[in-house]
Design a protein around this motif. Structure first.
Motif, short mmCIF file in Angstrom:
data_model
loop_
_atom_site.label_atom_id
_atom_site.label_comp_id
_atom_site.label_asym_id
_atom_site.label_seq_id
_atom_site.Cartn_x
_atom_site.Cartn_y
_atom_site.Cartn_z
N ASP A 147 50.86 24.32 46.15
CA ASP A 147 49.66 24.81 45.48
C ASP A 147 49.20 26.13 46.12
O ASP A 147 48.80 27.07 45.43
CB ASP A 147 48.54 23.76 45.60
N HIS A 151 48.71 29.71 44.08
CA HIS A 151 47.44 30.43 43.94
C HIS A 151 47.45 31.79 44.65
O HIS A 151 46.77 32.71 44.21
CB HIS A 151 46.28 29.55 44.39
N HIS A 193 48.57 19.32 40.62
CA HIS A 193 48.13 19.97 39.39
C HIS A 193 49.27 20.65 38.67
O HIS A 193 50.09 21.33 39.27
CB HIS A 193 47.07 21.03 39.72
N HIS A 195 50.11 23.69 36.30
CA HIS A 195 49.42 24.96 36.09
C HIS A 195 49.78 25.59 34.75
O HIS A 195 49.51 26.76 34.53
CB HIS A 195 49.76 25.93 37.22
N GLU A 217 39.99 23.37 38.67
CA GLU A 217 40.98 22.75 39.55
C GLU A 217 40.47 22.71 40.99
O GLU A 217 40.55 21.68 41.67
CB GLU A 217 42.31 23.52 39.48
ZN LIG Z 1 46.74 24.67 41.86
#
Ligand SMILES: [Zn+2]
Length: 258
Positions: A147, A151, A193, A195, A217
């Protein structure tokens, strides 16, 4: 700088990478990576105190490398200096948690909105998202690391390197808090998650949707972590006082023993 962090979000160095240039990882680098990993994975518990000589004894890396590593960790806010020459792992508080994860939400949302304003950001992010979706994400570390990569890549796609560095730094505390949540509540795990929707919003240049999806999120991650932290015994059994309690004194008459 950020590129290096993207590949190894937790600051771990691959074999052969070093400050020394001779193919060996310097001792200071090794001490830093070891300690940082112990802190982020809460093997060194938030609030734990220790001395330099304890670390020298445990890690067997010598005083100077340990001292250099501690200086870097202090600058990152992961280690604090105690008044009497000791050290403390930065404590984890509810306020600190909300502050750090709230900041992450602000930065991720802004990065996503700005990335959507850049043409051609979508395909590269989609490729990364697919690569991440296909990778192993069974442990807390694998989930948060992937993650983190995603990001930071979104933030880099915004074209603002300072924003990308800020997103990168904001993930450091998130990584630690995710491990702490899992250490408190055995069943806790980061929600892996997808995306896809976010990548689509960025691809079609929909800044509003991208901002909202990234914010939602990060807020979801914040709520889940706070929920786990407040189930900790140290919180549930703490005495709850109102803010004004420190101005309240019990007026107990003194006993006269003389
Ligand atoms: Zn994420």
């Amino acid at each position: 700088m950020v590129v290096e962090e993207v590949d190894r979000p937790q600051g771990r160095k691959g074999p052969g990478e070093a400050a020394g240039g001779d193919g060996r990882v310097s001792l200071a680098e090794e001490a830093y990576a070891l300690l940082r990993e112990k802190i982020l994975r809460v093997e060194l518990w938030p609030g734990a105190t220790f001395s330099e000589s304890q670390l020298v004894g445990q890690l067997e890396l010598g005083k100077t490398p340990i001292r250099e590593a501690l200086l870097r960790l202090r600058l990152e806010g992961l280690v604090l200096v105690q008044p009497r020459a000791g050290y403390q792992v930065a404590p984890a508080t509810l306020k600190g948690t909300r502050d750090a994860l709230g900041l992450r939400a602000v930065l991720d949302a802004e990065a996503a909105a700005r990335a959507s304003e850049q043409q051609a950001a979508g395909p590269a992010l989609r490729e990364l998202d697919e690569e991440i979706a296909g990778s192993a994400r069974s442990s807390v570390a694998e989930c948060v690391d992937s993650d983190h990569r995603f990001h930071v890549a979104v933030a880099r796609a915004s074209g603002n390197d300072s924003l990308a560095e800020a997103v990168d730094r904001s993930f450091v505390e998130y990584v630690r808090l995710a491990h702490l949540a899992a250490a408190i509540e055995a069943a806790w795990a980061p929600r892996p998650h997808a995306h896809g929707e976010l990548v689509e919003a960025i691809d079609r240049g929909d800044a509003g949707a991208a901002r909202e999806l990234a914010r939602a999120e990060a807020r979801d991650a914040e709520l889940r972590i706070v929920e786990a932290l407040i189930s900790s015994d140290s919180i549930t059994t703490a005495n709850v006082l109102p803010a004004s309690s420190n101005t309240f004194y019990l007026d107990i008459p003194r006993k006269h023993s003389d």
